[in-house]
Design an enzyme around this catalytic site. Structure first.
Site, mmCIF file in Angstrom:
data_model
loop_
_atom_site.group_PDB
_atom_site.id
_atom_site.type_symbol
_atom_site.label_atom_id
_atom_site.label_comp_id
_atom_site.label_asym_id
_atom_site.label_seq_id
_atom_site.Cartn_x
_atom_site.Cartn_y
_atom_site.Cartn_z
ATOM 1 C CB SER A 98 -47.853 -3.111 -87.975
ATOM 2 O OG SER A 98 -47.783 -3.373 -86.598
ATOM 3 C CG HIS A 124 -44.605 -6.899 -84.524
ATOM 4 N ND1 HIS A 124 -44.232 -8.208 -84.369
ATOM 5 C CD2 HIS A 124 -45.692 -6.916 -85.325
ATOM 6 C CE1 HIS A 124 -45.052 -8.985 -85.047
ATOM 7 N NE2 HIS A 124 -45.944 -8.231 -85.637
ATOM 8 C CG ASP A 154 -39.600 -4.909 -87.468
ATOM 9 O OD1 ASP A 154 -39.757 -4.905 -88.708
ATOM 10 O OD2 ASP A 154 -40.188 -5.699 -86.713
ATOM 11 C CG ASN A 193 -49.538 -7.526 -94.295
ATOM 12 O OD1 ASN A 193 -50.200 -6.520 -94.058
ATOM 13 N ND2 ASN A 193 -49.376 -8.495 -93.414
ATOM 14 C CG HIS A 240 -45.574 -3.101 -92.092
ATOM 15 N ND1 HIS A 240 -46.606 -3.862 -92.616
ATOM 16 C CD2 HIS A 240 -45.510 -3.402 -90.783
ATOM 17 C CE1 HIS A 240 -47.140 -4.576 -91.645
ATOM 18 N NE2 HIS A 240 -46.508 -4.331 -90.530
ATOM 19 C CE LYS A 299 -46.084 -7.856 -92.109
ATOM 20 N NZ LYS A 299 -45.303 -7.893 -90.880
ATOM 21 C CD GLU A 352 -42.740 -2.076 -85.305
ATOM 22 O OE1 GLU A 352 -43.566 -1.813 -86.189
ATOM 23 O OE2 GLU A 352 -43.022 -2.690 -84.268
HETATM 24 C C1 LIG Z 1 -45.261 -8.752 -89.684
HETATM 25 C C2 LIG Z 1 -44.269 -8.202 -88.758
HETATM 26 C C3 LIG Z 1 -43.290 -9.007 -88.196
HETATM 27 C C4 LIG Z 1 -43.311 -10.505 -88.332
HETATM 28 O O1 LIG Z 1 -42.873 -10.920 -89.554
HETATM 29 P P1 LIG Z 1 -43.280 -12.391 -90.065
HETATM 30 O O2 LIG Z 1 -42.284 -12.693 -91.105
HETATM 31 O O3 LIG Z 1 -44.672 -12.268 -90.552
HETATM 32 O O4 LIG Z 1 -43.184 -13.297 -88.887
HETATM 33 C C5 LIG Z 1 -42.315 -8.417 -87.446
HETATM 34 N N1 LIG Z 1 -42.312 -7.076 -87.229
HETATM 35 C C6 LIG Z 1 -43.270 -6.279 -87.716
HETATM 36 C C7 LIG Z 1 -43.223 -4.826 -87.441
HETATM 37 C C8 LIG Z 1 -44.285 -6.807 -88.486
HETATM 38 O O5 LIG Z 1 -45.248 -6.032 -88.946
#
Ligand SMILES: *Cc1c(COP(=O)(O)O)cnc(C)c1O
Length: 391
Positions: free
Chosen positions: A187, A138, A212, A52, A215, A243, A183
């Site tokens: 993902s 997620h 969220d 990522n 990404h 990421k 989101e």
């Molecule tokens: C990776 C991810 C997370 C978690 O984030 P981290 O900082 O790795 O714990 C939360 N939401 C989504 C959509 C993700 O892809």
């Protein structure tokens, strides 16, 4: 006494055994990073199409330099939770900088995206609340919903009309509040949501909207400011720093009042050690370099075009992908695993994703691209895909 001493572990053995029976047993495979796109498994060097680190920032000299500087100046750890004595000036300055960069009133830093999502949602909702979450949300978002003990419903993936129906239905029920979770960029399929439509709808129903942006921050939107940037009606945006930011941690973008509420009521913020100074330095430096990385973002978009059309030309669907996350949908579980092995044999890491992470018959190789992948590496990867013959 006839108790069998080993019996308290039976559940573990049974669970592991059934995972193995289902071919779903998972193990950790350590690697060493060589550079932005290359890893070493110990016996083999592989080009990594499963990271990522979308802009290669984990290896960026300015970011590593700031991490080192802050470790030397302030120590390896923050030594306390934020409300005790773990809020250094650098923590506060970082939050001001994040809020300023993303044009929000306030921001609050969390130790990870998982922690932020699970704890913020359970802090916003109570037993009498209704949570409406996109079906493909997620796991961290689902955990928050479950922990809150609120009524938890999922709306069809990316379906604004299904959400509207569920919001309408809720009008006749008696909830303390309604929280909508989505989101910006999903993902597993790499597809996007219509944040503006979600914001309009939730506003209309007086529901809170939690988005969220894990990404997308750093990668998409003007200056890489994400896919929720400058959209009215979003109440809280969650960005992650593990990421595209290349390091670790997460941040919420919200109002000052919301920030004060979280500082006072959010257990995953209150009862945990503050992020260590070197991590704060990394995030701060990432904010400095990200706005000027348009050429890297452009290269990433070129890589996406090349990879996506190449996978499709090889005869595989890439689903609804609109981003650096590109599934090559194979369908059959065993075939997908065989293809991942074939890639590995030929010098590429591209992990297989199988049910239940994705739906039945949708097993896939999930490719993620970075700006540092070269045209030639992608061409070679596609050649390996084209050469693959499965049973
Ligand atoms: C990776 C991810 C997370 C978690 O984030 P981290 O900082 O790795 O714990 C939360 N939401 C989504 C959509 C993700 O892809």
């Amino acid at each position: 006494m006839s108790t069998n001493k080993s019996s308290k572990y039976t559940f573990i053995e049974n669970a592991l055994e059934s995972r193995k029976q289902e071919n779903r047993f998972r193990e950790l495979e350590p690697i060493d990073p060589v550079n932005e796109v290359c890893i070493n498994t110990g016996s083999q060097k592989l080009i990594n199409f499963s990271s990522n680190d979308y802009l290669g920032l984990s290896k960026h000299s300015q970011i590593i330099g700031k991490a080192r500087e802050y470790a030397q100046k302030y120590g390896a750890g923050a030594t306390a939770s934020r409300l005790v004595s773990g809020t250094y000036h650098i923590h506060q300055q970082l939050e001001e900088k994040i809020a300023h960069t993303f044009d929000w009133e306030a921001s609050l830093v969390f130790n990870s995206g998982f922690q932020a999502n699970s704890t913020i949602i359970s802090t916003l909702a109570d037993r009498h609340a209704l949570i409406l979450a996109d079906k493909l949300s997620h796991n961290s978002l689902l955990q928050g919903g479950i922990a809150s003990r609120a009524t938890f419903r999922r709306f069809d993936h990316n379906s604004v009309s299904d959400l509207e129906q569920k919001l309408e239905q809720a009008q006749g029920e008696d909830y303390s509040r309604i929280i909508v979770i989505a989101e910006t960029l999903y993902s597993m399929d790499g597809d996007r949501s219509d944040v503006e439509a979600l914001a309009q709808l939730t506003d209309q129903f007086n529901a809170l909207l939690f988005v969220d942006d894990a990404h997308a921050v750093g990668v998409w939107g003007p200056d890489g400011l994400g896919l929720a940037y400058n959209i009215d009606g979003v109440d809280l945006v969650l960005g992650t720093c593990g990421k595209a930011f290349g390091s670790f941690g997460a941040f919420a973008l919200c109002s000052q009042k919301m920030k004060e509420y979280l500082i006072n009521f959010c257990p995953g913020f209150i009862y945990t050690t503050a992020l260590p100074p070197p991590v704060i330095g990394s995030i701060e430096a990432a904010l400095d370099v990200l706005p000027a990385m348009d050429s890297a973002r452009k290269k990433l978009r070129e890589n996406i075009r090349q990879m996506k059309s190449g996978i499709e030309q090889a005869g595989f669907s890439t689903g609804p992908s609109q981003s650096q996350i590109i599934p090559a949908i194979i369908g059959d579980d065993q075939g997908t695993i065989a293809l991942a092995k074939h890639f590995k044999k030929n010098g590429f890491l591209a992990v297989p994703i199988r049910p239940p992470t994705v739906g039945k018959g949708e097993a896939r190789i999930r490719v993620t691209l970075t700006a540092q992948h070269t045209k030639r590496q992608i061409t070679n990867f596609l050649t390996v895909l084209n050469d693959w013959n499965y049973g």
